[in-house]
Write an enzyme that holds these catalytic residues in place. Sequence first.
Site, short mmCIF file in Angstrom:
data_model
loop_
_atom_site.label_atom_id
_atom_site.label_comp_id
_atom_site.label_asym_id
_atom_site.label_seq_id
_atom_site.Cartn_x
_atom_site.Cartn_y
_atom_site.Cartn_z
N SER A 177 10.62 -32.56 10.26
CA SER A 177 10.20 -31.42 11.08
C SER A 177 11.36 -30.88 11.89
CB SER A 177 9.10 -31.91 12.03
OG SER A 177 8.83 -30.95 13.01
N TYR A 182 5.60 -38.20 18.50
CA TYR A 182 5.54 -37.64 17.15
C TYR A 182 6.95 -37.24 16.69
CZ TYR A 182 5.12 -34.27 13.42
OH TYR A 182 5.31 -33.60 12.24
N LYS A 201 9.60 -38.88 13.62
CA LYS A 201 10.29 -38.18 12.53
C LYS A 201 11.80 -38.47 12.58
CE LYS A 201 6.76 -36.13 10.65
NZ LYS A 201 6.24 -36.63 9.37
#
Length: 337
Positions: free
Chosen positions: A124, A150, A154
């Site tokens: 992302s 989150y 990643k």
Amino acid sequence: MRVLLTGGAGYIGSHTALVLLERGHEVVVLDDFSNSSREAARRVAELSGREVPVIEADLADRAAATAALDGVDFDAVIHFAGLKSVGESVAEPTRYYRVNIDSTLTLLDLMRERGVTNLVFSSSATVYGDPQYVPQDEAHRTGVGLTNPYGWSKFMIEQIIRDTFTSWPELGAVVLRYFNPVGAHPSGRIGEDPTGIPNNLMPFIAQVAVGKRERLSVFGDAYPTVDGTGVRDYIHVMDLAEGHVAALERIAPGVKTYNLGSGTGSSVLEVVRAFEEASGCPVPYTVVPPRPGDVAEVVANPSKANAELDWSTTRSLAESCRDSWAWQSANPDGYRA
Ligand code: NAD
Ligand code: WQD
């Protein structure tokens, strides 16, 4: 190729499955349906006229996932499975780290045991943190100023993949950093089906337009942008899906990283207006204070993917809104209807 899609029943996975099938590849979906429905895979089979085998398993449960994949053959993996709600990750960090990281560790071990060397991973633009410059290329610093678990998961998984390559040089991995995926297949048969209140802008707008929610809250209008609202690089999910196929078909030993974005930014109010035009429905909104952790502008420099993957986006924001509306208006309750 025969491609295992972890999280393949989800929003991006289902569209990618369809594009892979249309390109003549075979797919196998592994999903625990924690944020998706079997109906998505059924509709991919219906749209493609091809078989979509589905394995229900929790990839973070090593024993269960290993047993579920016993005897299942595949040459490549696209790893979509994971939890993706930014706000939820702040409230439940251990769950987010466990699911996102354990799933990846299990997958990498399983691939190595079986000699499956081809991997595409869903990363992302969030790994860039607070942008130092826009548009952001892949050389932009990562892992500085990330504001939620989150995003950190990643960032950590990207490092885990690079470390795995160091110890296993046959591995061919492509890390794809998505910007803001939106839209749906133009048939309106598959699309994004968030549970509860949507976190993301376009599904929220779609639910306002269809009458499920009263009005949009616009998070801040005093950013240094064209109209003061946040600017993002919205990418049509079918363009994104095609990017995965382009990456997969060019995979070679090593770890490559690409931005998947359009290179064009749109403000919140520009998205609102485009959606009103596409749907013919009003989208009333109220400006509220900025959302913590948000930044003014995030836009991709997609030159590397354009050149090396021979891929670029071809669909406009207007088409994203049109297709999102086709999905939302035909499936007001998502796959549950
Ligand atoms: P999604 O939630 O629709 O898809 C993820 C899928 O993974 C779901 O079908 C879910 O049921 C499944 N899953 C979750 N945990 C699992 C587990 N432990 N075992 C097996 N399956 C599991 O989300 P999406 O938007 O399609 O995102 C796909 C990937 O792309 C995710 O990794 C996400 O972090 C990443 N990504 C998404 C966006 C976005 O804005 N949608 C942006 C950048 C990156
Ligand atoms: C877009 C713009 C908001 C909702 C998130 C993740 C990112 C990636 C994509 C996974 C911003 C504004 C939004 C609303 C609003 N996901 N907005 N009202 O925050 O750019 O990115 O999804 O990797 O990691 O952080 O996307 O769709 O939430 O917001 O005004 O109700 O819309 O402030 O400017 P974001 P978004």
